[in-house]
Scaffold this active site. Structure first.
Site, PDB file in Angstrom:
ATOM      1  NE  ARG A  29       4.111   0.918   4.447  1.00  0.00           N
ATOM      2  CZ  ARG A  29       2.931   1.487   4.175  1.00  0.00           C
ATOM      3  NH1 ARG A  29       2.896   2.715   3.724  1.00  0.00           N
ATOM      4  NH2 ARG A  29       1.827   0.830   4.354  1.00  0.00           N
ATOM      5  NE  ARG A  33       3.764   6.912  -1.027  1.00  0.00           N
ATOM      6  CZ  ARG A  33       2.525   6.832  -0.567  1.00  0.00           C
ATOM      7  NH1 ARG A  33       1.527   7.315  -1.264  1.00  0.00           N
ATOM      8  NH2 ARG A  33       2.289   6.274   0.609  1.00  0.00           N
ATOM      9  NE  ARG A  42       4.087   4.194  -6.242  1.00  0.00           N
ATOM     10  CZ  ARG A  42       2.973   4.335  -6.923  1.00  0.00           C
ATOM     11  NH1 ARG A  42       3.009   4.863  -8.130  1.00  0.00           N
ATOM     12  NH2 ARG A  42       1.814   3.935  -6.429  1.00  0.00           N
ATOM     13  CG  ASP A  79       1.178  -3.842   0.795  1.00  0.00           C
ATOM     14  OD1 ASP A  79       1.596  -2.716   1.095  1.00  0.00           O
ATOM     15  OD2 ASP A  79       0.068  -4.272   1.175  1.00  0.00           O
ATOM     16  CE1 TYR A 155      -5.997  -1.747   4.870  1.00  0.00           C
ATOM     17  CE2 TYR A 155      -5.046  -3.260   6.469  1.00  0.00           C
ATOM     18  CZ  TYR A 155      -5.176  -1.985   5.956  1.00  0.00           C
ATOM     19  OH  TYR A 155      -4.496  -0.945   6.535  1.00  0.00           O
TER      20      TYR A 155
HETATM   21  O1  CP3 Z   1       8.726  -1.256   5.362  1.00  0.00           O
HETATM   22  C1  CP3 Z   1       9.045  -1.308   4.151  1.00  0.00           C
HETATM   23  O2  CP3 Z   1       9.772  -0.441   3.608  1.00  0.00           O
HETATM   24  C2  CP3 Z   1       8.617  -2.509   3.319  1.00  0.00           C
HETATM   25  C3  CP3 Z   1       7.495  -2.289   2.501  1.00  0.00           C
HETATM   26  C4  CP3 Z   1       6.081  -2.248   3.083  1.00  0.00           C
HETATM   27  C5  CP3 Z   1       5.026  -1.623   2.383  1.00  0.00           C
HETATM   28  N1  CP3 Z   1       3.866  -1.880   3.057  1.00  0.00           N
HETATM   29  C6  CP3 Z   1       5.164  -0.868   1.134  1.00  0.00           C
HETATM   30  C7  CP3 Z   1       4.090   0.058   0.743  1.00  0.00           C
HETATM   31  C8  CP3 Z   1       5.550  -2.816   4.233  1.00  0.00           C
HETATM   32  C9  CP3 Z   1       6.241  -3.542   5.383  1.00  0.00           C
HETATM   33  C10 CP3 Z   1       4.140  -2.588   4.200  1.00  0.00           C
HETATM   34  C11 CP3 Z   1       3.216  -3.068   5.238  1.00  0.00           C
HETATM   35  C12 CP3 Z   1       1.798  -2.709   5.157  1.00  0.00           C
HETATM   36  N2  CP3 Z   1       1.027  -2.553   4.031  1.00  0.00           N
HETATM   37  C13 CP3 Z   1       0.971  -2.561   6.291  1.00  0.00           C
HETATM   38  C14 CP3 Z   1       1.400  -2.765   7.730  1.00  0.00           C
HETATM   39  C15 CP3 Z   1       2.223  -1.652   8.268  1.00  0.00           C
HETATM   40  C16 CP3 Z   1       1.552  -0.330   8.316  1.00  0.00           C
HETATM   41  O3  CP3 Z   1       2.102   0.586   7.673  1.00  0.00           O
HETATM   42  O4  CP3 Z   1       0.549  -0.187   9.002  1.00  0.00           O
HETATM   43  C17 CP3 Z   1      -0.316  -2.235   5.831  1.00  0.00           C
HETATM   44  C18 CP3 Z   1      -1.528  -1.962   6.688  1.00  0.00           C
HETATM   45  C19 CP3 Z   1      -0.278  -2.249   4.398  1.00  0.00           C
HETATM   46  C20 CP3 Z   1      -1.401  -2.039   3.443  1.00  0.00           C
HETATM   47  C21 CP3 Z   1      -1.182  -0.855   2.606  1.00  0.00           C
HETATM   48  N3  CP3 Z   1      -0.225  -0.761   1.623  1.00  0.00           N
HETATM   49  C22 CP3 Z   1      -1.877   0.376   2.653  1.00  0.00           C
HETATM   50  C23 CP3 Z   1      -2.986   0.701   3.619  1.00  0.00           C
HETATM   51  C24 CP3 Z   1      -1.316   1.194   1.671  1.00  0.00           C
HETATM   52  C25 CP3 Z   1      -1.779   2.572   1.252  1.00  0.00           C
HETATM   53  C26 CP3 Z   1      -1.349   3.623   2.211  1.00  0.00           C
HETATM   54  C27 CP3 Z   1      -0.086   4.300   1.754  1.00  0.00           C
HETATM   55  O5  CP3 Z   1       0.832   4.454   2.579  1.00  0.00           O
HETATM   56  O6  CP3 Z   1      -0.049   4.717   0.575  1.00  0.00           O
HETATM   57  C28 CP3 Z   1      -0.260   0.484   1.067  1.00  0.00           C
HETATM   58  C29 CP3 Z   1       0.618   0.975  -0.013  1.00  0.00           C
HETATM   59  C30 CP3 Z   1       2.080   0.876   0.219  1.00  0.00           C
HETATM   60  N4  CP3 Z   1       2.747  -0.203   0.741  1.00  0.00           N
HETATM   61  C31 CP3 Z   1       3.033   1.871  -0.149  1.00  0.00           C
HETATM   62  C32 CP3 Z   1       4.297   1.364   0.188  1.00  0.00           C
HETATM   63  C33 CP3 Z   1       5.635   2.012  -0.031  1.00  0.00           C
HETATM   64  C34 CP3 Z   1       2.724   3.172  -0.842  1.00  0.00           C
HETATM   65  C35 CP3 Z   1       2.458   2.860  -2.287  1.00  0.00           C
HETATM   66  C36 CP3 Z   1       3.091   3.809  -3.270  1.00  0.00           C
HETATM   67  O7  CP3 Z   1       4.333   3.802  -3.480  1.00  0.00           O
HETATM   68  O8  CP3 Z   1       2.305   4.529  -3.868  1.00  0.00           O
END
Ligand code: CP3
Length: 348
Positions: A29, A33, A42, A79, A155
């Site tokens: 990640r 943010r 964003r 994602d 999910y």
């Molecule tokens: O690693 C990276 O920088 C690449 C981008 C990436 C994102 N999600 C961007 C993201 C990767 C590799 C993921 C994987 C992901 N997404 C997983 C597996 C890894 C983990 O963290 O457990 C899972 C379970 C998801 C599903 C998901 N996406 C959830 C549960 C959420 C909400 C929780 C949160 O952190 O806000 C997301 C949103 C998400 N995916 C964000 C980002 C940067 C936040 C969204 C935002 O910018 O508002």
């Protein structure tokens, strides 16, 4: 056309079998943010999914942490829920609430999934990869990714994130044939998605199994190891030189060892893993990636510095890629990431 690829990549060198000191570094990640420049793009994109699906924005935020910190690998900004979305599931990210999906919980729901990924949804991801690869320094590897079928299914079945993944676990227990058909669909979709990312320019791929730690050993074998084996075998057939990293978060040492046997190049460890035990049991088979607690990166100071030192010394001499044990959190101070980079690259 010959695609640009990473060359002289320290990250790929370690995945290929050569330990390096200092170890290569990237952060799960790493675009997100905690970076002001991410929040700006964003806002301009007008939402998380728009950001994911607009190649120039997705490529831009992929590059931001590389410009700022010079990590050894970039991970494409996308994602894991893009796959269900491209199979026809409705998907929305509500501010502060996490993902919302139209649940897939019965035979009609699985039957209604599209037979293959909707190209209009996934094409922008591949375009973003090509843009990012072309803009990255040659020594910086680009990582493509997907969620493991089990984690994505949790999910899809619940329709949102859950604390214990009970909806998917129950469905798998009550109707294993139906759950198997859902997993099979996700295996095929994951293979297609990863192959297309590699063909667009990804140098390596990571498979995130965030919820593998909630399964008993027999279920872990059926819903995590078997699908992963099929994905890794298909990738090896199509793209034998591209390393695969598995991240089975929360898995026991026995489960990690099982996952190390399916043909992956590396295993990601979360911060609870006993590093010396993992080293003893796994390091002659795979590269180890991890495993700083993301909360240490928020705390900074001795909590951060001491653990960086311990991680480096515990993995000295074996193939190791420095990373966090899970994704970086939004409240992490950027200066602590700078400290991390300096600490990991310090010559011992
Ligand atoms: O690693 C990276 O920088 C690449 C981008 C990436 C994102 N999600 C961007 C993201 C990767 C590799 C993921 C994987 C992901 N997404 C997983 C597996 C890894 C983990 O963290 O457990 C899972 C379970 C998801 C599903 C998901 N996406 C959830 C549960 C959420 C909400 C929780 C949160 O952190 O806000 C997301 C949103 C998400 N995916 C964000 C980002 C940067 C936040 C969204 C935002 O910018 O508002």
């Amino acid at each position: 056309m010959t695609l640009p690829r990473a060359t002289q990549s320290r990250f790929l060198k370690v995945l290929g079998g050569a330990p390096l000191d200092p170890p290569p570094l990237w952060m799960m990640r790493q675009a997100g943010r905690y970076l002001p420049e991410y929040r700006q793009v964003r806002a301009e994109a007008g939402g998380f999914l728009k950001l994911c699906y607009t190649p120039k924005f997705a490529a831009e935020v992929t590059l931001q942490p590389i410009r700022r910190f010079g990590f050894d690998a970039a991970i494409i900004f996308s994602d894991i829920l893009v796959i269900p979305h491209a199979l026809g599931v409705e998907l929305a990210f509500e501010a502060g609430e996490g993902p919302r999906l139209s649940p897939v919980g019965d035979a009609a729901g699985v039957a209604a999934l599209a037979p293959s990924l909707d190209r209009a949804k996934v094409e922008p991801v591949y375009d973003a990869i090509s843009l990012a690869r072309a803009a990255l320094p040659r020594e910086t590897a680009l990582i493509g990714f997907c969620g493991a079928p089990w984690t994505v299914a949790t999910y899809m079945v619940a329709g949102h994130g859950t604390d214990d993944q009970a909806p998917a676990r129950l469905l798998a227990l009550r109707d294993p044939m139906l759950f198997q058909s859902l997993i099979d669909r996700l295996v095929e979709a994951s293979i297609a998605h990863l192959c297309a990312q590699i063909e667009a320019g990804a140098d390596a791929v990571q498979i995130f199994d965030t919820w593998s730690g909630v399964l008993d050993p027999a279920s872990f074998e059926r819903w995590c190891v078997a699908p992963m084996t099929r994905i890794v075998e298909a990738l090896a057939a199509h793209h034998p030189s591209v390393p695969v990293i598995a991240f089975p978060k929360g898995a026991s040492l026995e489960a990690l060892e099982r996952m190390a046997q399916v043909g992956v190049a590396a295993i990601g460890l979360d911060w609870t893993a006993d590093r010396r035990a993992a080293r003893a049991r796994l390091s002659d088979q795979v590269t180890l990636q991890g495993n700083l607690d993301p909360l240490r990166l928020i705390a900074g100071g001795a909590a951060l510095e001491e653990e960086i030192g311990r991680i480096r010394s515990d993995f000295l001499g074996v193939r190791h890629i420095f990373n966090l044990g899970h994704g970086i959190r939004p409240e992490t101070p950027v200066e602590h990431v700078e400290k991390l980079v300096a600490g990991v690259r310090r010559v011992l």
